[in-house]
Design an enzyme around this catalytic site. Structure first.
Site, PDB file in Angstrom:
ATOM      1  N   GLN B 202     -18.376 -44.565  -6.371  1.00  9.48           N
ATOM      2  CA  GLN B 202     -18.475 -43.163  -5.945  1.00  9.48           C
ATOM      3  C   GLN B 202     -19.081 -43.008  -4.560  1.00  9.48           C
ATOM      4  O   GLN B 202     -19.167 -41.887  -4.056  1.00  9.48           O
ATOM      5  CB  GLN B 202     -19.331 -42.367  -6.949  1.00  9.48           C
ATOM      6  CG  GLN B 202     -18.766 -42.291  -8.345  1.00  9.48           C
ATOM      7  CD  GLN B 202     -17.438 -41.544  -8.413  1.00  9.48           C
ATOM      8  OE1 GLN B 202     -17.043 -40.827  -7.485  1.00  9.48           O
ATOM      9  NE2 GLN B 202     -16.726 -41.713  -9.510  1.00  9.48           N
ATOM     10  N   CYS B 363     -17.668 -41.379 -19.045  1.00 12.97           N
ATOM     11  CA  CYS B 363     -17.894 -42.819 -19.242  1.00 12.97           C
ATOM     12  C   CYS B 363     -19.352 -43.224 -19.139  1.00 12.97           C
ATOM     13  O   CYS B 363     -19.673 -44.399 -19.046  1.00 12.97           O
ATOM     14  CB  CYS B 363     -17.091 -43.675 -18.262  1.00 12.97           C
ATOM     15  SG  CYS B 363     -15.330 -43.544 -18.486  1.00 12.97           S
TER      16      CYS B 363
HETATM   17  C1  LIG Z   1     -19.730 -45.110 -10.926  1.00 13.82           C
HETATM   18  C2  LIG Z   1     -18.433 -45.710 -11.365  1.00 13.82           C
HETATM   19  N1  LIG Z   1     -18.366 -47.016 -11.637  1.00 13.82           N
HETATM   20  C3  LIG Z   1     -17.220 -47.601 -12.021  1.00 13.82           C
HETATM   21  C4  LIG Z   1     -16.056 -46.891 -12.151  1.00 13.82           C
HETATM   22  C5  LIG Z   1     -14.815 -47.596 -12.599  1.00 13.82           C
HETATM   23  O1  LIG Z   1     -13.840 -47.577 -11.626  1.00 13.82           O
HETATM   24  P1  LIG Z   1     -12.363 -48.114 -11.933  1.00 13.82           P
HETATM   25  O2  LIG Z   1     -11.918 -47.394 -13.156  1.00 13.82           O
HETATM   26  O3  LIG Z   1     -11.589 -47.738 -10.732  1.00 13.82           O
HETATM   27  O4  LIG Z   1     -12.459 -49.581 -12.127  1.00 13.82           O
HETATM   28  C6  LIG Z   1     -16.072 -45.523 -11.890  1.00 13.82           C
HETATM   29  C7  LIG Z   1     -14.851 -44.719 -12.067  1.00 13.82           C
HETATM   30  O5  LIG Z   1     -14.805 -43.715 -12.719  1.00 13.82           O
HETATM   31  C8  LIG Z   1     -17.285 -44.917 -11.479  1.00 13.82           C
HETATM   32  O6  LIG Z   1     -17.349 -43.616 -11.227  1.00 13.82           O
END
Ligand SMILES: Cc1ncc(COP(=O)(O)O)c(C=O)c1O
Lengths: 142, 409
Positions: B202, B363
């Site tokens: 982010q 998440c």
């Molecule tokens: C803080 C953070 N870490 C990790 C991720 C995971 O990213 P990706 O799904 O592109 O691997 C996200 C995505 O939502 C995130 O916001």
């Protein structure tokens, strides 16, 4: 068959959301239970059915749920109570048809008809069916 | 000057796209972002004009592609101020974090060692470390959040010990948008003999990051959150750490030699971590995305995000029915609920007006215990977000009616 205006449908949903009569713990340990959670909503529900002599004699649920899942599950509990297993399965089938815009039998759905517009908000189909899928899973083995 | 009109013209998704019959107002940029034409063109060009593998090869097409991939690595390195050889291409932020957990955590941690995480981490920065804990017996500790949900150096100091080997935190929380002082965190980590992993999913798209100056050990991010393609991301690692790390994803393209005695000699980093044919179109698209962002200036994007959020907050705060969970976060994320309204219901209502926001736990399931609520709504801006988008959003939140309008209007 119910003929409902939009306003009536709204107030039925709101009633079942603000005051879900079937949202409580089961009254005995004879209930069969299924836990469901949704991956697109945070709905997290337990559904309880009491089945005696081939009849769903009681139904209730608890958990965390949005307006649509709370109201639809509450209405479902009302509908299933007192039904034979086959009737209950058919109600669930007709509801599923309605949600997915297939031909369905309005007669058996009664108040559940208020969810006829669910496909307008496709992202919430899961919410409108989560309790129903749980009940279906319990009834499947019967 | 920040020419928002010119910027928006370059995004096909912003040119007339509708949702539920309304012009699309896209405010879920923390989840993923739209792609400008130059990024789309770069990926399409690979498939229509430049298709070839990379790595070693004897013909022009392949040699040229190999050069382009190396150039892309330099573009990334320049963007975050690392060396090109410190840039590993991955399928995204999640894979980058898994790679660190496996090749550093699993390899170097042992029973009783400590891993420090935070309560506002994304699943992608928690679960790989849970696996390390299960595999090695290392213990996981959580930095307590302050009253506003922030991670402070003081609270880190309270729980760090000489057993701490890894600290892994999001630079910017995807729920509350708070920014961690990674330079200060790195200093504390190093004073205690630990390394600092920074999940930049982010932050990298939204603010200037200087890998070398911050002296962090690893940085991860995803292309799709910064106007790039899906399925491509990066792991930036200090070279002396990458050199020590054994690759567990193995196969073609990552080894010097292997024999029948079950021995394999890997390449030097970063190649040793890139087994198999890479997402080449993604790499080229990511390069185009970074060039696009640099043409605007990532600092300007940060200012733009801030202005829009301040503007939105100034209006939302006037409404008693809106609860805001991160008034003081300095980023492009506003996390809120409407009083008495289930988060998903609010999001559905906004959907019916063509406004895309996110509801749920984002998440970060542990954070909701801290907030004491099952779910929140999150709106997040990016470089193409307009004041008009914010106006539509604020109006829908404040005057939008209730969720059932979404079904019956
Ligand atoms: C803080 C953070 N870490 C990790 C991720 C995971 O990213 P990706 O799904 O592109 O691997 C996200 C995505 O939502 C995130 O916001």
């Amino acid at each position: 068959m119910l003929t409902l205006t939009n306003d009536m449908m709204r107030s039925i949903i709101m009633d079942h959301y603000s005051n879900p009569m079937n949202k409580h713990q089961p009254t005995s340990d004879k209930f069969e239970q299924i836990h469901m959670h949704s991956d697109n909503c945070i709905d997290d529900l337990n559904i309880f059915l009491l089945i005696e002599n081939g009849i769903v004699t009681d139904a209730c649920f608890d958990g965390v749920a949005c307006t649509i899942s709370t109201a639809s599950t509450d209405i479902m509990c009302d509908l299933l109570k007192g039904k034979k297993i086959d009737e209950a399965k058919n109600i669930i089938k007709q509801y599923d048809n309605m949600i997915h815009e297939q031909p369905f039998d309005e007669e058996v759905l009664d108040e559940a008809i208020v969810f006829i517009n669910t496909s307008k908000q496709a992202a919430r189909i899961r919410c409108a069916t989560i309790g129903w899928n749980a009940a279906d899973a319990i009834l499947k083995g019967k | 000057m920040y020419d928002i009109k010119k910027i928006r013209e370059q995004f096909p998704m912003l040119n007339g796209k509708k949702m539920q019959g309304h012009p699309l107002v896209y405010l879920d940029n923390a989840s993923t972002t739209f792609k400008p034409q130059c990024v789309i063109d770069a990926t399409v060009k690979y498939y229509s004009e430049e298709t070839a593998n990379h790595h070693r090869g004897d013909y022009d097409l392949l040699y040229n592609m190999d050069q382009k991939v190396q150039k892309a690595r330099q573009t990334v390195a320049h963007f975050v101020n690392s060396d090109a050889k410190e840039v590993v291409f991955t399928s995204g932020d999640t894979m980058s974090l898994n790679l660190i957990a496996l090749s550093y955590g699993f390899q170097f941690l042992k029973k009783g060692d400590e891993i420090i995480l935070s309560e506002n981490e994304h699943a992608s920065d928690l679960l790989p470390w849970y696996e390390v804990s299960h595999l090695t017996g290392a213990v996981i500790k959580f930095i307590p959040l302050d009253e506003e949900g922030r991670l402070t150096v003081d609270n880190l100091k309270k729980i760090i010990s000489n057993k701490t080997k890894v600290i892994s935190v999001a630079h910017v929380s995807n729920v509350l948008g708070n920014v961690v002082d990674i330079k200060a965190f790195a200093k504390v980590a190093h004073e205690n003999g630990a390394i600092l992993v920074v999940d930049g999913a982010q932050s990298v798209p939204h603010m200037k990051i200087d890998f070398k100056d911050a002296d962090i050990d690893f940085l991860t991010f995803s292309g799709h959150k910064m106007c790039g393609p899906t399925g491509i991301g990066c792991l930036i690692g200090k070279y002396e750490l990458l050199e020590k790390m054994w690759p567990y994803f193995v196969g073609g393209g990552m080894n010097v030699s292997f024999n029948k005695d079950i021995e394999m000699v890997p390449y030097e980093p970063p190649m040793r971590f890139e087994a198999g044919t890479q997402n080449i179109a993604g790499i080229l698209g990511l390069k185009a995305a970074i060039e696009f962002i640099e043409s605007i200036g990532v600092e300007n994007i940060h200012v733009h995000d801030r202005e829009l959020c301040e503007y939105a907050l100034s209006k939302l705060e006037k409404c008693d029915d809106v609860i805001i969970y991160n008034k003081n976060a300095k980023n492009g994320i506003i996390t809120f609920n409407k009083k008495g309204v289930f988060a998903q219901d609010e999001a559905t209502l906004l959907n019916s007006k063509g406004i895309a926001i996110r509801s749920g736990q984002h998440c970060a399931k542990i954070l909701n215990d801290f907030l004491g609520i099952p779910a929140t709504c999150r709106m997040s801006t990016y470089l193409y977000t307009t004041k008009e988008d914010i106006d539509a959003f604020v109006d829908a939140v404040i005057n939008g009616g209730d969720i059932l309008d979404a079904y019956f209007n």
